[in-house]
Design a protein around this motif. Structure first.
Motif, PDB file in Angstrom:
ATOM      1  N   ASN A  14     -90.443  52.578 103.638  1.00  0.00           N
ATOM      2  CA  ASN A  14     -89.378  51.940 104.585  1.00  0.00           C
ATOM      3  C   ASN A  14     -88.161  51.574 103.738  1.00  0.00           C
ATOM      4  OD1 ASN A  14     -90.345  49.696 103.280  1.00  0.00           O
ATOM      5  ND2 ASN A  14     -91.136  49.048 105.338  1.00  0.00           N
ATOM      6  N   LYS A  15     -87.995  51.717 102.515  1.00  0.00           N
ATOM      7  CA  LYS A  15     -86.702  51.590 101.645  1.00  0.00           C
ATOM      8  C   LYS A  15     -85.828  53.000 101.667  1.00  0.00           C
ATOM      9  CE  LYS A  15     -88.785  48.300  98.746  1.00  0.00           C
ATOM     10  NZ  LYS A  15     -88.868  47.728  97.294  1.00  0.00           N
ATOM     11  N   LEU A  16     -86.223  54.017 102.302  1.00  0.00           N
ATOM     12  CA  LEU A  16     -85.514  55.170 102.377  1.00  0.00           C
ATOM     13  C   LEU A  16     -84.243  55.144 102.749  1.00  0.00           C
ATOM     14  CD1 LEU A  16     -86.650  58.252 101.902  1.00  0.00           C
ATOM     15  CD2 LEU A  16     -86.297  58.634 104.483  1.00  0.00           C
ATOM     16  N   GLU A  17     -83.241  55.470 101.935  1.00  0.00           N
ATOM     17  CA  GLU A  17     -81.886  55.449 102.291  1.00  0.00           C
ATOM     18  C   GLU A  17     -80.891  56.888 102.626  1.00  0.00           C
ATOM     19  OE1 GLU A  17     -80.137  53.597  98.876  1.00  0.00           O
ATOM     20  OE2 GLU A  17     -80.913  51.760  98.992  1.00  0.00           O
ATOM     21  N   LYS A  18     -81.713  57.858 101.943  1.00  0.00           N
ATOM     22  CA  LYS A  18     -80.963  59.115 102.308  1.00  0.00           C
ATOM     23  C   LYS A  18     -82.057  60.215 102.901  1.00  0.00           C
ATOM     24  CE  LYS A  18     -77.684  58.236  98.562  1.00  0.00           C
ATOM     25  NZ  LYS A  18     -77.179  58.780  97.393  1.00  0.00           N
ATOM     26  N   LEU A  19     -81.901  60.968 103.575  1.00  0.00           N
ATOM     27  CA  LEU A  19     -82.876  62.072 104.428  1.00  0.00           C
ATOM     28  C   LEU A  19     -81.838  63.249 104.616  1.00  0.00           C
ATOM     29  CD1 LEU A  19     -85.438  62.578 105.633  1.00  0.00           C
ATOM     30  CD2 LEU A  19     -84.478  61.965 107.715  1.00  0.00           C
ATOM     31  N   ASP A  20     -82.482  64.351 103.864  1.00  0.00           N
ATOM     32  CA  ASP A  20     -81.819  65.602 103.897  1.00  0.00           C
ATOM     33  C   ASP A  20     -82.983  66.748 104.389  1.00  0.00           C
ATOM     34  OD1 ASP A  20     -80.483  67.917 103.444  1.00  0.00           O
ATOM     35  OD2 ASP A  20     -80.343  67.652 101.112  1.00  0.00           O
ATOM     36  N   LEU A  21     -82.650  67.214 105.748  1.00  0.00           N
ATOM     37  CA  LEU A  21     -83.817  68.138 106.162  1.00  0.00           C
ATOM     38  C   LEU A  21     -82.840  69.410 106.405  1.00  0.00           C
ATOM     39  CD1 LEU A  21     -85.147  66.094 108.908  1.00  0.00           C
ATOM     40  CD2 LEU A  21     -86.227  66.306 106.581  1.00  0.00           C
ATOM     41  N   SER A  22     -83.385  70.723 106.007  1.00  0.00           N
ATOM     42  CA  SER A  22     -82.887  71.851 106.062  1.00  0.00           C
ATOM     43  C   SER A  22     -83.922  73.002 106.407  1.00  0.00           C
ATOM     44  CB  SER A  22     -82.162  72.435 104.997  1.00  0.00           C
ATOM     45  OG  SER A  22     -81.571  73.510 105.090  1.00  0.00           O
ATOM     46  N   GLN A  23     -83.931  73.682 107.288  1.00  0.00           N
ATOM     47  CA  GLN A  23     -84.939  74.695 107.848  1.00  0.00           C
ATOM     48  C   GLN A  23     -86.265  74.153 107.865  1.00  0.00           C
ATOM     49  OE1 GLN A  23     -84.000  78.587 105.792  1.00  0.00           O
ATOM     50  NE2 GLN A  23     -82.433  77.389 104.731  1.00  0.00           N
ATOM     51  N   CYS A  24     -86.287  73.260 108.519  1.00  0.00           N
ATOM     52  CA  CYS A  24     -87.588  72.607 108.809  1.00  0.00           C
ATOM     53  C   CYS A  24     -87.822  72.418 110.347  1.00  0.00           C
ATOM     54  CB  CYS A  24     -87.659  71.041 108.155  1.00  0.00           C
ATOM     55  SG  CYS A  24     -87.481  70.950 106.473  1.00  0.00           S
ATOM     56  N   LEU A  25     -89.058  72.626 110.808  1.00  0.00           N
ATOM     57  CA  LEU A  25     -89.895  72.515 112.143  1.00  0.00           C
ATOM     58  C   LEU A  25     -90.063  71.427 112.521  1.00  0.00           C
ATOM     59  CD1 LEU A  25     -92.081  75.669 111.987  1.00  0.00           C
ATOM     60  CD2 LEU A  25     -89.856  75.299 112.710  1.00  0.00           C
ATOM     61  N   ILE A  26     -89.425  70.180 112.072  1.00  0.00           N
ATOM     62  CA  ILE A  26     -89.610  68.885 112.259  1.00  0.00           C
ATOM     63  C   ILE A  26     -88.681  68.312 113.715  1.00  0.00           C
ATOM     64  CG2 ILE A  26     -88.781  66.424 111.492  1.00  0.00           C
ATOM     65  CD1 ILE A  26     -89.476  67.352 108.572  1.00  0.00           C
ATOM     66  N   SER A  27     -89.115  67.611 114.461  1.00  0.00           N
ATOM     67  CA  SER A  27     -88.571  67.506 115.800  1.00  0.00           C
ATOM     68  C   SER A  27     -87.734  65.916 115.890  1.00  0.00           C
ATOM     69  CB  SER A  27     -89.579  67.469 116.812  1.00  0.00           C
ATOM     70  OG  SER A  27     -90.435  66.518 116.837  1.00  0.00           O
ATOM     71  N   ASP A  28     -87.388  65.669 117.043  1.00  0.00           N
ATOM     72  CA  ASP A  28     -86.964  64.289 117.344  1.00  0.00           C
ATOM     73  C   ASP A  28     -87.860  63.100 116.909  1.00  0.00           C
ATOM     74  OD1 ASP A  28     -84.349  65.143 118.162  1.00  0.00           O
ATOM     75  OD2 ASP A  28     -84.843  65.432 120.142  1.00  0.00           O
ATOM     76  N   LYS A  29     -89.217  63.708 117.335  1.00  0.00           N
ATOM     77  CA  LYS A  29     -90.192  62.421 117.082  1.00  0.00           C
ATOM     78  C   LYS A  29     -90.143  61.922 115.582  1.00  0.00           C
ATOM     79  CE  LYS A  29     -95.149  62.092 117.322  1.00  0.00           C
ATOM     80  NZ  LYS A  29     -96.452  62.767 117.410  1.00  0.00           N
ATOM     81  N   SER A  30     -89.884  62.957 114.750  1.00  0.00           N
ATOM     82  CA  SER A  30     -89.895  62.517 113.170  1.00  0.00           C
ATOM     83  C   SER A  30     -88.494  61.605 113.148  1.00  0.00           C
ATOM     84  CB  SER A  30     -89.739  63.497 112.470  1.00  0.00           C
ATOM     85  OG  SER A  30     -91.040  64.111 112.280  1.00  0.00           O
ATOM     86  N   LEU A  31     -87.403  61.889 113.766  1.00  0.00           N
ATOM     87  CA  LEU A  31     -86.254  61.285 113.424  1.00  0.00           C
ATOM     88  C   LEU A  31     -85.980  59.946 114.210  1.00  0.00           C
ATOM     89  CD1 LEU A  31     -83.635  62.123 111.901  1.00  0.00           C
ATOM     90  CD2 LEU A  31     -82.830  63.056 114.044  1.00  0.00           C
ATOM     91  N   ILE A  32     -86.914  59.928 115.186  1.00  0.00           N
ATOM     92  CA  ILE A  32     -86.908  58.526 115.912  1.00  0.00           C
ATOM     93  C   ILE A  32     -87.794  57.653 115.116  1.00  0.00           C
ATOM     94  CG2 ILE A  32     -87.931  57.276 118.070  1.00  0.00           C
ATOM     95  CD1 ILE A  32     -87.434  59.960 119.684  1.00  0.00           C
ATOM     96  N   ALA A  33     -88.810  58.138 114.627  1.00  0.00           N
ATOM     97  CA  ALA A  33     -89.618  57.386 113.713  1.00  0.00           C
ATOM     98  C   ALA A  33     -88.883  56.891 112.614  1.00  0.00           C
ATOM     99  CB  ALA A  33     -91.142  57.921 113.243  1.00  0.00           C
ATOM    100  N   THR A  34     -88.082  57.843 111.920  1.00  0.00           N
ATOM    101  CA  THR A  34     -87.362  57.226 110.630  1.00  0.00           C
ATOM    102  C   THR A  34     -86.308  56.218 111.033  1.00  0.00           C
ATOM    103  OG1 THR A  34     -87.258  59.815 110.048  1.00  0.00           O
ATOM    104  CG2 THR A  34     -85.722  58.048 108.937  1.00  0.00           C
TER     105      THR A  34
END
Length: 311
Positions: A95-115
């Motif tokens: 939970n100390k994450l500061e930078k997130l870079d996602l490219s060509q991934c099958l990740i959905s809104d569910k992950s972004l909401i959790a982030t």
């Protein structure tokens, strides 16, 4: 390029690991959790591509989540075997994450909401070619990530006006860098940028085919981009002489301006623009065929222009 099993202390002090292609496996990730513990913990993880037979999966990310709580930056590029489950494990354990870079991934809104819900220090997000991420995820980011300073969104077909509006309005006092590229957004989105972009100093707009002249005109006249210093526009049909003049009036502190493949701009627009922005220092024009040498040179007499390039 950083190779696997090497470490690099970056300027921000992050201990970095990068897995690429055949080296990107769950076993390698598990070994990273063991190998970095004695070095103060992993700070940055980059995964590019994946082993076609034994690639990175949610299991590997779960190992990172349990063993690397100090993780500050995560990049996942072209890793189709990773889903929401793995990234959710990461953001809950790191939970100390500061930078997130996602490219060509099958990740959905569910992950972004959790982030957004688990990583309050998140300040930089890059999302490219992620077909399952849309408005709901961006709304959560705008609501929960109060330290967000940089957002880049490219080629995400589910991202629309609602997502951009919610994000910009919520982060209007922190968001400094915005890049919107190849998105299915309309004039309303640029109106929101112009109204709520109070902290934006670097703005990139590329390939926004549904934004008309009206959208750029409203963005400039909204008077919200007072702090904008660097502005880059590429392949946007709505950029005309009228909109260029509006941008000049609405961005009085602009220092660097770059137009690429904006075929409707002419010398008249450059002359009108030069009269409104005295602070301009750098002008770059690429494939703007209606602008002649006269248009390029027009800002010299009214601005602090130091460099002008036309290609």
């Amino acid at each position: 390029m950083i190779q696997e099993d090497t470490q690099e202390i970056e300027s921000d002090g992050y201990l970095t690991r990068c897995l690429e292609g055949k080296k990107a496996t769950d076993i390698r990730l598990a070994s990273i959790t063991v190998g970095t513990g004695s070095c103060g913990g992993l700070g940055k993880l980059i995964i590019r591509g994946s082993n076609s037979t034994r690639g990175v999966t949610n299991v590997g990310l779960s190992a990172i989540a349990r063993g690397c709580p100090s993780l500050r930056a995560l990049s996942l590029w072209n890793v189709p075997s990773i889903g929401d489950e793995g990234l959710i494990e990461i953001v809950k354990g790191c939970n100390k994450l500061e930078k997130l870079d996602l490219s060509q991934c099958l990740i959905s809104d569910k992950s972004l909401i959790a982030t957004a819900n688990n990583c309050p220090n998140l300040n930089q997000i890059t999302i490219e070619s992620c077909p399952r991420i849309g408005n709901e995820g961006l709304q959560a980011v705008g609501k929960c990530c109060l330290n967000l300073q940089s957002i880049s969104i490219k080629d995400c077909p589910l991202v629309g006006v609602q997502g951009i509006a919610s994000l910009l309005s919520s982060a209007s006092y922190t968001l400094k860098r915005v890049k919107l590229q190849a998105l299915d957004i309309t004039d309303v989105s640029l109106a929101v940028v112009g109204h709520y972009g109070r902290a934006i100093n670097d703005l990139v707009l590329t390939g926004l085919q549904k934004v008309s002249e009206k959208g750029f005109w409203v963005m400039g006249n909204a008077q919200g981009l007072q702090k904008l210093k660097v502005f880059t526009i590429t392949s946007c049909r709505g950029v005309t002489d009228l909109t260029l003049e509006a941008v000049g009036k609405g961005c009085p502190n602009l220092k660097q301006l770059c137009f690429r493949k904006c075929s409707f701009l002419s010398d008249n627009g450059m002359v009108a623009f030069a009269k409104t922005v005295a602070s301009l220092e750098s002008l770059q024009l690429e494939e703007c065929n209606r602008i002649t040498q006269s248009g390029v040179l027009s800002p010299l007499s009214t601005t602090t222009l130091k460099a002008a390039v036309a290609v």
